[in-house]
Design an enzyme around this catalytic site. Structure first.
Site, PDB file in Angstrom:
ATOM      1  N   GLU A 156      -3.262  -3.915   6.956  1.00  0.00           N
ATOM      2  CA  GLU A 156      -3.675  -3.101   8.815  1.00  0.00           C
ATOM      3  C   GLU A 156      -5.091  -4.099   9.248  1.00  0.00           C
ATOM      4  OE1 GLU A 156      -3.926   0.497  11.227  1.00  0.00           O
ATOM      5  OE2 GLU A 156      -3.032   0.620   9.883  1.00  0.00           O
ATOM      6  N   CYS A 200      -3.386   8.017  12.398  1.00  0.00           N
ATOM      7  CA  CYS A 200      -1.840   8.444  12.122  1.00  0.00           C
ATOM      8  C   CYS A 200      -1.897   9.841  11.249  1.00  0.00           C
ATOM      9  CB  CYS A 200      -1.689   7.782  11.191  1.00  0.00           C
ATOM     10  SG  CYS A 200       0.594   8.694  10.352  1.00  0.00           S
TER      11      CYS A 200
END
Length: 241
Positions: free
Chosen positions: A43, A111
């Site tokens: 990521e 998240c």
């Protein structure tokens, strides 16, 4: 894929897409961008690729103390989504102290699934002596779950599937906790529970739900089919499949 006539579907997590968009926006507006994350993580590599000349990676509080930017009045921060609020809080505090005009996204980049699972592990370590975490060896949020459990003084092990469990790990344990990384499918969790029962565990299984996750994301538009209904009004209905 397009050149070969393949049907491509963009199934990128919307939370990750959000960070990519923020990186491009901040870079376009001339900000120095500080990306809080882990070097080499997929990521982080992807986000950095959106604005490689504007982004600097911050991994630790020490990095935050040392980082230099062209204009201290114009600095923005974004984060890897699979960290937790605990992981980033100290770093963000340092950055805010050093750069009072620091710009952060309107909503947290963390998240929700990552944070919820870490909170759950903290809760179950109060009773379970051994914690089994299901997740990939290169999964940042899965590795962090192991670290959280170990930080609470419990034995914790990261596995891909049930057959990797070593029965010796459970010696002397009265209760075993099972959790998983944010991307691990539910059937792997159930396989581990079944395996533990085969090893002599009692059939009693207690599920801990600290927070009910009710966040929903729409399907990629490639998976949404619009069809004309047969009624007189010619109404268009959207069918997800």
């Amino acid at each position: 894929a397009r050149a070969r006539g393949l049907h491509a579907i963009d199934a990128t997590c919307p939370l990750v897409t959000k960070v990519h968009v923020e990186a491009m926006r901040f870079a376009k507006e001339g900000y120095a961008i500080l990306l809080v994350g882990h070097a080499g993580h997929d990521e982080v590599i992807g986000t950095t690729g959106e604005a490689p000349l504007a982004i600097q990676l911050i991994q630790t509080v020490e990095d935050a103390e040392r980082v230099q930017v062209p204009n201290p009045e114009k600095v923005a921060v974004i984060t890897q989504t699979t960290l937790s609020m605990d992981d980033t809080a100290a770093i963000i505090d340092v950055l805010r102290r050093r750069f009072p005009k620091l710009v952060a996204p309107s909503k947290d980049d963390i998240c929700y699934a990552t944070q919820n699972r870490q909170n759950a592990v903290k809760a179950i370590t109060k009773e379970e002596e051994v914690i089994v975490v299901i997740g990939a060896k290169n999964s940042s949020n899965s590795i962090r779950l192991v670290e959280v459990a170990q930080g609470a003084g419990r034995k914790a092990y990261l596995i891909n599937e049930a057959r990797e469990i070593n029965p010796r790990w459970l010696d002397g344990a009265r209760c075993v906790g099972v959790t998983s990384g944010a991307s691990a499918p539910e059937h792997l969790v159930q396989d581990v529970v079944a395996f533990l029962k085969q090893l002599g565990g009692t059939p009693t299984v207690e599920e801990w739900e600290l927070v009910r996750e009710d966040v929903n994301f729409g399907l990629p538009h490639e998976l949404t089919l619009e069809v004309k209904s047969q009624n007189a009004k010619g109404k268009t209905e959207t069918i997800d499949f």
